[in-house]
Enzyme design. Structure first.
Site, PDB file in Angstrom:
ATOM      1  N   HIS A   1      48.625  43.303  62.208  1.00  0.00           N
ATOM      2  CA  HIS A   1      49.090  43.211  60.814  1.00  0.00           C
ATOM      3  C   HIS A   1      50.566  42.812  60.779  1.00  0.00           C
ATOM      4  O   HIS A   1      51.432  43.592  61.140  1.00  0.00           O
ATOM      5  CB  HIS A   1      48.881  44.571  60.164  1.00  0.00           C
TER       6      HIS A   1
ATOM      7  N   HIS B   1      55.610  38.279  54.096  1.00  0.00           N
ATOM      8  CA  HIS B   1      54.750  39.076  53.218  1.00  0.00           C
ATOM      9  C   HIS B   1      55.187  39.022  51.758  1.00  0.00           C
ATOM     10  O   HIS B   1      54.382  38.768  50.861  1.00  0.00           O
ATOM     11  CB  HIS B   1      54.715  40.533  53.687  1.00  0.00           C
TER      12      HIS B   1
HETATM   13  O1  G3P Z   1      45.773  41.486  54.529  1.00  0.00           O
HETATM   14  C1  G3P Z   1      45.403  42.804  54.711  1.00  0.00           C
HETATM   15  C2  G3P Z   1      46.561  43.585  54.270  1.00  0.00           C
HETATM   16  O2  G3P Z   1      47.619  43.018  54.941  1.00  0.00           O
HETATM   17  C3  G3P Z   1      46.748  43.491  52.788  1.00  0.00           C
HETATM   18  O3  G3P Z   1      47.910  44.070  52.437  1.00  0.00           O
HETATM   19  O4  G3P Z   1      50.069  43.844  51.420  1.00  0.00           O
HETATM   20  O5  G3P Z   1      49.892  44.122  53.876  1.00  0.00           O
HETATM   21  O6  G3P Z   1      49.265  41.978  52.834  1.00  0.00           O
HETATM   22  P1  G3P Z   1      49.348  43.466  52.659  1.00  0.00           P
HETATM   23 CA    CA Z   2      48.284  40.690  54.580  1.00  0.00          CA
END
Ligand code: G3P
Ligand code: CA
Length: 280
Positions: free
Chosen positions: A30, A72
């Protein structure tokens, strides 16, 4: 630590159910190994691969001059020494920014000298570095702000032979919270692997999602085993976000989840040593 997980395995016991249409459980880094390195930087991506990630996750925005970059937020404020909206800055302006020092300041126990001066990366830079030897999990962010972003991404992935007739099926997964974007992509190609993200898993129609996507990506804190079973009955993969502690990883694996987004790939890999059935 290993003894703890071994005992947890005995207590909970590995599931014997095979998820629908699933080859193997996948660990999705992530924003890279973002628990230990500044998110979306080369340092975070390299560390994630060193730790054994199956996919690198890239959140994608577009600069003022229409370049695809991995970040992000829709501003550079939180993660860099700069300020401003991504779509109001040129790539040249964005490349001047330091995307690592703030991490060092915020997390002194994890700070490393070489994080200072890490830069925001273009998609081109990430693919240029890791090429076809790596799997990519790409999120299209804020698509209402970037009307041409989906097409630009498809052209890019095709040009780099990551999708299309020359691509390896499954090497790229495209995720989004935006249903319309995923439907648009599905109309462009039946071959793309698409995942519908959701923060409201009980307010979505899994049958409808199955009509245009291959999987669903829920906030793991809001689901139970029944949700995963139902998604599988609709032929959907379930990739949960963002799972950072070992107890939750074990629970989800026992619920037969197909993959997790995690900031800690190393933790998920350790869990793999006590759940070998799920990591084949
Ligand atoms: O993409 C899965 C997760 O990353 C969604 O949340 O806000 O971390 O992009 P975010
Ligand atoms: Ca994401």
């Amino acid at each position: 630590m290993r003894l703890f997980f071994f005992l947890m395995c005995i207590i909970i016991g590995p599931s014997s159910v095979t998820a629908a249409g699933v080859g193997k459980f996948v660990i999705i880094a992530h924003r890279g190994a973002s628990g230990q390195a500044p998110e979306h930087t080369m340092a975070a991506y390299q560390l994630a691969l060193d730790q054994g990630a199956d996919y690198l996750e890239l959140d994608i925005h577009m600069t003022k001059d229409k370049q695809l970059i991995a970040i992000h937020d829709d501003t550079v404020d939180r993660t860099t020494n700069g300020q401003g909206k991504v779509n109001s800055l040129t790539l040249s302006e964005i490349k001047q920014l330091d995307a690592g020092s703030r991490f060092n300041q915020n997390f002194p126990d994890k700070a490393k000298p070489y994080y200072r001066g890490q830069t925001i990366l273009t998609l081109e830079e990430v693919i240029g570095k890791f090429g076809g030897s790596v799997n990519y999990y790409i999120e299209l962010k804020k698509t209402q702000q970037y009307s041409e972003m989906a097409d630009k991404l498809l052209r890019f992935l095709n040009a780099h032979q990551l999708i299309g007739t020359l691509g390896v099926h499954g090497q790229v997964i495209i995720e989004s919270f935006h249903e319309d974007t995923l439907k648009y992509l599905r109309n462009k190609s039946s071959e793309l692997i698409l995942v519908q993200l959701t923060d409201n898993p009980w307010n979505i129609d899994l049958a409808k999602i199955a009509s245009y996507a291959d999987g669903v990506g829920p906030n793991y804190t809001k689901i139970n085993q029944k949700f995963i079973e139902t998604a599988h009955q609709h032929g959907l993969l379930v990739h949960c976000w963002t799972v950072n502690n070992e107890t939750d990883m074990i629970k989800l694996i026992n619920w037969n989840v197909d993959g997790i987004f995690t900031n800690y790939v190393d933790r998920a890999r350790i869990i793999g040593t006590v759940f070998p059935f799920h990591f084949q």
